[in-house]
Design a protein around this motif. Structure first.
Motif, PDB file in Angstrom:
ATOM      1  N   GLN A 340       0.859  -1.173   0.000  1.00  0.00           N
ATOM      2  CA  GLN A 340       0.000   0.000   0.000  1.00  0.00           C
ATOM      3  C   GLN A 340       0.902   1.232   0.000  1.00  0.00           C
ATOM      4  O   GLN A 340       1.654   1.481   0.944  1.00  0.00           O
ATOM      5  CB  GLN A 340      -0.897   0.022   1.234  1.00  0.00           C
ATOM      6  CG  GLN A 340      -1.735   1.291   1.375  1.00  0.00           C
ATOM      7  CD  GLN A 340      -2.418   1.382   2.729  1.00  0.00           C
ATOM      8  OE1 GLN A 340      -2.316   0.476   3.532  1.00  0.00           O
ATOM      9  NE2 GLN A 340      -3.118   2.476   2.959  1.00  0.00           N
ATOM     10  N   VAL A 341       0.851   2.022  -1.052  1.00  0.00           N
ATOM     11  CA  VAL A 341       1.675   3.223  -1.138  1.00  0.00           C
ATOM     12  C   VAL A 341       1.077   4.305  -0.256  1.00  0.00           C
ATOM     13  O   VAL A 341      -0.082   4.672  -0.406  1.00  0.00           O
ATOM     14  CB  VAL A 341       1.782   3.716  -2.595  1.00  0.00           C
ATOM     15  CG1 VAL A 341       2.551   5.032  -2.651  1.00  0.00           C
ATOM     16  CG2 VAL A 341       2.462   2.664  -3.462  1.00  0.00           C
ATOM     17  N   VAL A 342       1.864   4.793   0.683  1.00  0.00           N
ATOM     18  CA  VAL A 342       1.437   5.880   1.554  1.00  0.00           C
ATOM     19  C   VAL A 342       1.718   7.221   0.894  1.00  0.00           C
ATOM     20  O   VAL A 342       0.910   8.133   0.932  1.00  0.00           O
ATOM     21  CB  VAL A 342       2.138   5.784   2.922  1.00  0.00           C
ATOM     22  CG1 VAL A 342       1.824   6.995   3.787  1.00  0.00           C
ATOM     23  CG2 VAL A 342       1.722   4.504   3.635  1.00  0.00           C
ATOM     24  N   GLU A 343       2.896   7.336   0.288  1.00  0.00           N
ATOM     25  CA  GLU A 343       3.205   8.546  -0.469  1.00  0.00           C
ATOM     26  C   GLU A 343       4.224   8.212  -1.546  1.00  0.00           C
ATOM     27  O   GLU A 343       5.251   7.583  -1.286  1.00  0.00           O
ATOM     28  CB  GLU A 343       3.738   9.655   0.432  1.00  0.00           C
ATOM     29  CG  GLU A 343       3.944  10.949  -0.298  1.00  0.00           C
ATOM     30  CD  GLU A 343       3.308  12.146   0.390  1.00  0.00           C
ATOM     31  OE1 GLU A 343       3.453  13.256  -0.127  1.00  0.00           O
ATOM     32  OE2 GLU A 343       2.674  11.962   1.440  1.00  0.00           O
ATOM     33  N   ALA A 344       3.930   8.628  -2.759  1.00  0.00           N
ATOM     34  CA  ALA A 344       4.814   8.393  -3.899  1.00  0.00           C
ATOM     35  C   ALA A 344       5.339   9.726  -4.405  1.00  0.00           C
ATOM     36  O   ALA A 344       4.867  10.801  -4.017  1.00  0.00           O
ATOM     37  CB  ALA A 344       4.063   7.658  -5.009  1.00  0.00           C
ATOM     38  N   GLY A 345       6.337   9.660  -5.270  1.00  0.00           N
ATOM     39  CA  GLY A 345       6.850  10.865  -5.905  1.00  0.00           C
ATOM     40  C   GLY A 345       7.619  11.782  -4.986  1.00  0.00           C
ATOM     41  O   GLY A 345       7.743  12.979  -5.261  1.00  0.00           O
ATOM     42  N   VAL A 346       8.158  11.257  -3.892  1.00  0.00           N
ATOM     43  CA  VAL A 346       8.938  12.077  -2.971  1.00  0.00           C
ATOM     44  C   VAL A 346      10.429  11.804  -3.185  1.00  0.00           C
ATOM     45  O   VAL A 346      10.820  10.759  -3.718  1.00  0.00           O
ATOM     46  CB  VAL A 346       8.569  11.796  -1.497  1.00  0.00           C
ATOM     47  CG1 VAL A 346       7.175  12.286  -1.196  1.00  0.00           C
ATOM     48  CG2 VAL A 346       8.696  10.298  -1.184  1.00  0.00           C
ATOM     49  N   VAL A 347      11.251  12.742  -2.770  1.00  0.00           N
ATOM     50  CA  VAL A 347      12.700  12.549  -2.754  1.00  0.00           C
ATOM     51  C   VAL A 347      13.149  12.744  -1.312  1.00  0.00           C
ATOM     52  O   VAL A 347      13.121  13.859  -0.780  1.00  0.00           O
ATOM     53  CB  VAL A 347      13.423  13.529  -3.691  1.00  0.00           C
ATOM     54  CG1 VAL A 347      14.933  13.401  -3.533  1.00  0.00           C
ATOM     55  CG2 VAL A 347      13.023  13.254  -5.141  1.00  0.00           C
ATOM     56  N   LEU A 348      13.505  11.643  -0.669  1.00  0.00           N
ATOM     57  CA  LEU A 348      13.866  11.660   0.742  1.00  0.00           C
ATOM     58  C   LEU A 348      15.361  11.867   0.925  1.00  0.00           C
ATOM     59  O   LEU A 348      15.802  12.778   1.604  1.00  0.00           O
ATOM     60  CB  LEU A 348      13.426  10.362   1.419  1.00  0.00           C
ATOM     61  CG  LEU A 348      11.946  10.001   1.256  1.00  0.00           C
ATOM     62  CD1 LEU A 348      11.673   8.628   1.852  1.00  0.00           C
ATOM     63  CD2 LEU A 348      11.062  11.051   1.915  1.00  0.00           C
ATOM     64  N   ARG A 349      16.130  10.987   0.316  1.00  0.00           N
ATOM     65  CA  ARG A 349      17.575  11.043   0.489  1.00  0.00           C
ATOM     66  C   ARG A 349      18.221  10.295  -0.653  1.00  0.00           C
ATOM     67  O   ARG A 349      17.769   9.216  -1.039  1.00  0.00           O
ATOM     68  CB  ARG A 349      17.957  10.387   1.819  1.00  0.00           C
ATOM     69  CG  ARG A 349      19.166  10.986   2.502  1.00  0.00           C
ATOM     70  CD  ARG A 349      19.378  10.320   3.830  1.00  0.00           C
ATOM     71  NE  ARG A 349      20.063  11.194   4.763  1.00  0.00           N
ATOM     72  CZ  ARG A 349      20.448  10.819   5.969  1.00  0.00           C
ATOM     73  NH1 ARG A 349      20.192   9.598   6.383  1.00  0.00           N
ATOM     74  NH2 ARG A 349      21.072  11.646   6.770  1.00  0.00           N
TER      75      ARG A 349
END
Length: 674
Positions: A340-349
């Motif tokens: 289950q994707v909680v948040e996509a399209g992010v850049v964390l590290r």
């Protein structure tokens, strides 16, 4: 370091436009002086953060890392503050809150007097202080240094990795006796201050984690202390009071990100074939403690899992993953394998997208960046829907984000930032290649701009759609178009794609580069007659390899690159790397090593090539730079060799970073604007 605690939603794009007249292009050396976020940790109640900020300091050649503290509240007015521990220490590392949140442990460099009047040297020591402040208490140190702190579940002691023997003298340098100095797992009780070894001599411990009851450790270990043995490591368990390590796995690839199930019966970890030590992503596995094979929970997944932690229910795991040109946070159900994707399209590290969480995983810290914003520290909370165990729920659930720091406001508000575009194209073997194309920020001359291809390192790396503070920003600011392809071997597309480069370095991945150039030329976005290729580490190898295989490039920059695999194997500190990625033995299959070495084909090079290297590089020895330089000079190919003293595989001194950028721009200007 101003604070924007009131920002409680996803960060919006900057206004006014990044292309406004008030913004300016970035020059050499500016990116190197940005503040950087290091390690971070969150108290178990989620109310307080500790994190490392690395920034320029007067009189120092490199960035200096210090710990900052942040009270987390829904109300404004809580500013980050530097750690005041009442100590005269240098750099500070690895902040770790105790399980009750009342103490903060950390590492710091302290001055140590050398004998016979040879001056002072710095030595790492472990300190503990009250969360509210005051003077820190020195707990212990080790002769050879220590790293990677972790509290026991009951808060009575700390574990860490370290060396019981000091670093050997370098006059003379002696090889073949490394077994006398091995990175081991240690513990120290708060009321004793005496380090106790947990693991035996002769075993190298690369990662570890406490069991939920504090009675055991899970470890990723290898026989022998040399760095290269990391490629042959296994997962095991050892009693917290010390003893032999019981091996649990029969891995063919490396492992990372160990975590225990809440009931202590299973271990989860990530595994894949990785090029860089203690940094990778792949499939997520679970292995039972009582014995049995490890189970792959993500077979065939088109993402690369990097980090995970168990929910208290013991049935689901929170994870982060590389996904194409970005990263994602999600929840995986162990029984079904459903994600289950909680948040996509992010850049964390870029290096390793990890989270610092509360025990219930409801709150966590991480870094975030965007094309408009440099990396900063963020606090997030899982929505109630994601916290519940709903295996049938597959829709994306947005997190609630709160920005805690604003480390680089000048860059955020005044730099002219590129507007990079996603590019997707078909390459050999029917692989779909994802890339970032950055148009020039400054127009020079008429017609389509020259193109510089920047190849990432690894090969287990990947370009992300985050803030561009590297070579792409520098090159775009100087009037160049930039292509950053995630060639086969990159993370973010699943294990098959990442391992497609194994046994084929310089084969399909070079075609991925050339097909990307063809795509841009066909669209009329770049000048196909003015091309350059640049790269560092594996990207440096690719630059050297490319100019031996094609004459399409007018200029090249080979940074810390390999040109001779036989010579590399003889001198590197990771000889397992070439054996695994070439899929050959250097003694019985020398033809494979010769066939994949740029030096073999150096007589075919006509491309002017700038060669850059650190003098103290143990990973890719500086002899590689000398060999390629000599070969090109003897064929009258325009070339320059620049060796940076005191530098290893990457450049850390600010003056050296600026010099490198100035030389790269001057080299490209010389050969692409004629």
């Amino acid at each position: 370091m101003s604070n924007e605690v009131s920002q409680q939603s996803r960060p919006a794009a900057l206004s006014p436009s990044r292309q406004s007249q008030s913004r300016r292009p970035v020059g050499p050396g500016e990116s190197a002086r940005l503040r950087e976020l290091g390690e971070f940790d969150l108290t178990p109640d989620g109310r307080r953060a500790a994190f490392v900020v690395r920034e320029p300091a007067p009189g120092l050649p490199r960035l200096l890392g210090r710990i900052w503290l942040q009270e987390i509240s829904t109300s404004a007015g809580y500013e980050p503050r530097p750690l005041s521990a009442g100590l005269d220490t240098g750099e500070q590392y690895c902040p770790r809150w105790s399980p009750d949140g009342r103490l903060l442990a950390f590492l710091a460099k302290e001055k140590e007097k050398k004998e016979e009047g040879n001056g002072d040297r710095e030595r790492l020591a472990l300190f503990v202080m009250a969360a509210e402040g005051g003077t820190a208490r020195r707990l212990c140190s080790l002769p050879g240094g220590l790293s990677d702190l972790a509290w026991s579940p009951d808060g009575s002691r700390l574990a860490f990795l370290g060396y019981g023997q000091p670093e050997p003298e370098d006059d003379p340098r002696v090889f073949g006796r490394q077994a006398e100095r091995c990175q081991r797992l240690w513990t120290v009780y708060l009321d004793e201050g005496v380090p106790h070894p947990v693991t035996p001599e002769g075993l190298a411990i690369w990662e570890y984690c406490w069991s939920p009851d504090g009675r055991r450790f899970a470890v990723y270990f290898s026989a022998g202390p040399e760095l290269t043995t990391w490629y042959r490591g296994q997962v095991g368990v050892v009693e917290a009071e010390g003893g032999t390590v019981r091996q649990l796995t029969a891995l063919e690839h490396q492992a990372s990100g160990l975590t225990w199930s809440p009931d202590g019966t299973r271990l989860a970890f990530v595994s894949g074939e990785w090029s860089d030590v203690i940094r990778g992503a792949g499939d997520l596995y679970v292995v039972p403690l009582e014995g049995g094979p490890a189970c792959n929970l993500t077979p065939g997944a088109e993402v690369s899992v990097a980090w995970c932690r168990w929910f208290p229910d013991g049935r689901r795991l929170l994870y982060t993953a590389w996904s194409g040109l970005s990263q994602q946070i999600g929840i995986l159900d162990e029984a079904s394998g459903r994600r289950q994707v909680v948040e996509a399209g992010v850049v964390l590290r870029e290096g390793w997208p990890c989270l610092a969480t509360t025990p219930d995983l409801r709150c966590f810290l991480t870094t975030r960046s965007s094309p408009e914003q440099p990396p900063d520290l963020y606090y997030a909370e899982l929505p109630a829907l994601a916290q519940e165990n709903q295996p049938g729920q597959e829709s994306e659930v947005r997190l609630t984000w709160r920005r805690l720091t604003r480390l680089n406001p000048l860059a955020e508000e005044t730099w002219l930032l590129p507007d990079s575009q996603r590019l997707s194209y078909r390459s050999v073997g029917e692989w779909e290649i994802e890339a970032l194309f950055t148009p020039p920020l400054v127009r020079r001359g008429q017609g389509a701009p020259p193109l510089v291809v920047w190849v990432h390192g690894g090969p287990t790396g990947a370009f992300l759609e985050g803030f561009e503070d590297g070579w792409s920003l520098l090159l775009a600011s100087a009037g160049y178009a930039v292509l950053r392809p995630n060639v086969r071997g990159s993370l973010g597309r699943g294990r098959a794609f990442a391992e497609a480069v194994v046994g084929d370095m310089g084969g399909g991945d070079l075609q991925d580069v050339l097909r990307g150039i063809d795509e841009l030329v066909a669209r009329g976005l770049v000048d196909g007659q003015r091309l350059a290729i640049v790269g560092w580490s594996y990207g440096g190898f690719m630059a050297a390899w490319a100019v031996t295989q094609t004459q399409r490039f007018r200029a090249a920059v080979m940074g810390a690159g390999i040109c001779d695999w036989h010579g590399f194997h003889a001198q590197t500190n990771i000889p397992d790397f070439d054996v695994r990625f070439l899929q050959a033995d250097p003694l019985t299959q020398p033809e494979v090593y010769r066939a994949r070495s740029p030096l073999t084909y150096a007589a075919q090079v006509t491309t002017p090539t700038l060669i850059l290297h650190g003098a103290e590089d143990d990973c890719v020895p500086v002899s590689q730079a000398h060999a390629f330089y000599r070969a090109l000079r003897e064929r009258d190919v325009p070339t320059e060799l620049v060796i940076y003293p005191r530098e290893g595989h990457g450049l850390r001194e600010l003056a050296h970073q600026r010099d490198r950028e100035e030389r790269v721009l001057a080299w490209l200007d010389r050969y692409l604007w004629v």
